[in-house]
Design a protein around this motif. Structure first.
Motif, PDB file in Angstrom:
ATOM      1  N   ALA A 158      -4.833 -54.255  28.135  1.00  0.00           N
ATOM      2  CA  ALA A 158      -4.288 -54.780  29.765  1.00  0.00           C
ATOM      3  C   ALA A 158      -4.801 -53.414  30.404  1.00  0.00           C
ATOM      4  N   CYS A 159      -5.634 -53.485  31.318  1.00  0.00           N
ATOM      5  CA  CYS A 159      -6.223 -52.840  32.236  1.00  0.00           C
ATOM      6  C   CYS A 159      -6.089 -52.730  33.214  1.00  0.00           C
ATOM      7  N   PHE A 160      -6.417 -51.908  34.611  1.00  0.00           N
ATOM      8  CA  PHE A 160      -5.641 -51.731  35.893  1.00  0.00           C
ATOM      9  C   PHE A 160      -7.164 -51.278  36.570  1.00  0.00           C
ATOM     10  N   ASP A 161      -7.081 -52.069  37.653  1.00  0.00           N
ATOM     11  CA  ASP A 161      -8.101 -51.352  39.134  1.00  0.00           C
ATOM     12  C   ASP A 161      -6.719 -50.080  39.689  1.00  0.00           C
ATOM     13  N   VAL A 162      -7.694 -49.223  40.525  1.00  0.00           N
ATOM     14  CA  VAL A 162      -6.458 -48.427  40.625  1.00  0.00           C
ATOM     15  C   VAL A 162      -5.801 -48.617  42.287  1.00  0.00           C
ATOM     16  N   ASP A 163      -7.210 -47.901  43.138  1.00  0.00           N
ATOM     17  CA  ASP A 163      -6.692 -48.351  44.878  1.00  0.00           C
ATOM     18  C   ASP A 163      -6.451 -49.575  44.433  1.00  0.00           C
ATOM     19  N   GLY A 164      -4.873 -49.734  45.249  1.00  0.00           N
ATOM     20  CA  GLY A 164      -4.663 -50.958  45.946  1.00  0.00           C
ATOM     21  C   GLY A 164      -3.662 -52.110  44.015  1.00  0.00           C
ATOM     22  N   THR A 165      -3.563 -51.341  43.246  1.00  0.00           N
ATOM     23  CA  THR A 165      -2.994 -51.454  41.915  1.00  0.00           C
ATOM     24  C   THR A 165      -1.631 -50.943  41.952  1.00  0.00           C
ATOM     25  N   LEU A 166      -2.622 -49.387  41.542  1.00  0.00           N
ATOM     26  CA  LEU A 166      -1.618 -48.692  40.662  1.00  0.00           C
ATOM     27  C   LEU A 166      -1.131 -47.610  41.863  1.00  0.00           C
ATOM     28  N   THR A 167      -2.085 -47.725  43.130  1.00  0.00           N
ATOM     29  CA  THR A 167      -1.763 -46.545  44.344  1.00  0.00           C
ATOM     30  C   THR A 167      -1.816 -48.149  45.143  1.00  0.00           C
ATOM     31  N   ASP A 168      -1.283 -47.826  46.985  1.00  0.00           N
ATOM     32  CA  ASP A 168      -1.413 -48.402  47.593  1.00  0.00           C
ATOM     33  C   ASP A 168      -2.477 -49.088  48.760  1.00  0.00           C
ATOM     34  N   GLY A 169      -3.423 -48.043  47.712  1.00  0.00           N
ATOM     35  CA  GLY A 169      -5.072 -48.494  48.356  1.00  0.00           C
ATOM     36  C   GLY A 169      -5.057 -47.081  49.527  1.00  0.00           C
ATOM     37  N   ALA A 170      -4.280 -46.463  50.155  1.00  0.00           N
ATOM     38  CA  ALA A 170      -4.920 -45.694  51.120  1.00  0.00           C
ATOM     39  C   ALA A 170      -5.850 -44.358  50.327  1.00  0.00           C
ATOM     40  N   LEU A 171      -6.561 -43.854  50.976  1.00  0.00           N
ATOM     41  CA  LEU A 171      -7.269 -42.830  50.605  1.00  0.00           C
ATOM     42  C   LEU A 171      -6.920 -41.320  51.748  1.00  0.00           C
ATOM     43  N   THR A 172      -6.223 -40.480  51.374  1.00  0.00           N
ATOM     44  CA  THR A 172      -6.339 -39.513  52.152  1.00  0.00           C
ATOM     45  C   THR A 172      -6.792 -38.015  50.878  1.00  0.00           C
ATOM     46  N   PHE A 173      -7.815 -37.505  52.745  1.00  0.00           N
ATOM     47  CA  PHE A 173      -8.521 -36.270  52.589  1.00  0.00           C
ATOM     48  C   PHE A 173      -7.561 -35.469  52.496  1.00  0.00           C
ATOM     49  N   ASP A 174      -7.816 -33.679  52.299  1.00  0.00           N
ATOM     50  CA  ASP A 174      -7.324 -32.887  52.195  1.00  0.00           C
ATOM     51  C   ASP A 174      -8.863 -31.695  53.289  1.00  0.00           C
ATOM     52  N   THR A 175      -8.369 -30.337  54.011  1.00  0.00           N
ATOM     53  CA  THR A 175      -9.599 -30.377  54.595  1.00  0.00           C
ATOM     54  C   THR A 175     -10.921 -29.590  54.638  1.00  0.00           C
ATOM     55  N   GLU A 176     -10.541 -29.464  52.958  1.00  0.00           N
ATOM     56  CA  GLU A 176     -11.497 -29.429  52.308  1.00  0.00           C
ATOM     57  C   GLU A 176     -12.435 -30.457  51.735  1.00  0.00           C
ATOM     58  N   GLY A 177     -11.958 -31.834  51.890  1.00  0.00           N
ATOM     59  CA  GLY A 177     -12.266 -33.154  51.435  1.00  0.00           C
ATOM     60  C   GLY A 177     -12.238 -33.209  50.259  1.00  0.00           C
ATOM     61  N   ARG A 178     -10.797 -32.863  49.613  1.00  0.00           N
ATOM     62  CA  ARG A 178     -10.276 -33.273  48.890  1.00  0.00           C
ATOM     63  C   ARG A 178      -9.671 -34.384  48.637  1.00  0.00           C
ATOM     64  N   GLU A 179      -9.687 -35.350  48.049  1.00  0.00           N
ATOM     65  CA  GLU A 179      -8.880 -36.989  47.728  1.00  0.00           C
ATOM     66  C   GLU A 179      -7.890 -36.901  47.159  1.00  0.00           C
ATOM     67  N   THR A 180      -6.717 -37.559  47.962  1.00  0.00           N
ATOM     68  CA  THR A 180      -5.463 -37.457  47.137  1.00  0.00           C
ATOM     69  C   THR A 180      -4.882 -38.958  47.141  1.00  0.00           C
ATOM     70  N   LYS A 181      -4.333 -39.283  46.226  1.00  0.00           N
ATOM     71  CA  LYS A 181      -4.015 -40.347  45.570  1.00  0.00           C
ATOM     72  C   LYS A 181      -2.242 -40.393  45.328  1.00  0.00           C
TER      73      LYS A 181
END
Length: 187
Positions: free
Chosen positions: A27-50
């Motif tokens: 079983a293979c899963f895409d991540v963004d939009g399947t295992l996450t809601d697809g939102a991409l959030t970046f902090d002030t340092e440019g680090r991505e969170t999911k």
């Protein structure tokens, strides 16, 4: 997710989809939009969170414990995805330019035919691999291209239980779901 018995969720699943789910060994899963809601959030340092849902993670673990290979396959760079996969004891393939090619390589390495592979995707980058999957699944809120390539769509949206629905469908089809719910283990 609904509180009714797990088996009732799958009463309306077509027999052809259940037959496909019975054959799944990977079983293979895409991540963004399947295992996450697809939102991409970046902090002030440019680090991505999911944000990953714990129910989806538990479903992936249940599949792994049932002897089904599990992998995350994403076009985005790693870090967060690799950490989540490590937490769950599964494989992560990140920064993948061609998901179909990567999944075909994984199938070959595991000696698994595409008809024994499930893939969950939600957007254009997933359609190629969904077209070769024995069981192609899209979350309820998938883009039309992925929804049309899917054999089945979950009731839950991406990042909100869609991954767990696929995991439980596979376990149910393979008659392992009741055991996993009864004692927290999969037979």
């Amino acid at each position: 997710m609904p509180s009714h018995p797990p088996h009732a969720v799958f009463d309306s699943v077509p027999d052809a989809v259940m037959a496909r789910a019975r054959r799944v060994r990977l079983a293979c899963f895409d991540v963004d939009g399947t295992l996450t809601d697809g939102a991409l959030t970046f902090d002030t340092e440019g680090r991505e969170t999911k944000t990953f849902h714990v129910h989806d993670g538990q479903g992936l673990v249940l599949l792994r414990k049932a002897g089904i290979a599990v992998a995350m396959v994403t076009a985005r760079r790693g870090g967060i995805v690799e950490r989540r996969a490590a937490d769950l004891g599964i494989e992560a393939y990140v920064h993948v330019a061609d998901k179909r090619e990567r999944v075909e390589q994984l199938c070959a390495a595991l000696d698994i035919g595409p008809d024994e592979m499930a893939f969950m995707g939600d957007d254009l980058a997933d359609v190629g691999v969904m077209r070769i999957a024995g069981l192609a699944v899209a979350p309820a809120d998938a883009q039309r291209c992925a929804a049309e390539a899917a054999h089945w769509r979950t009731r839950a949206e991406g990042g909100r239980g869609a991954g767990r629905e696929l995991c439980e469908l596979i376990l149910h089809a393979q008659e392992r779901l009741a055991t996993s719910h009864a004692d927290g283990r999969v037979s």
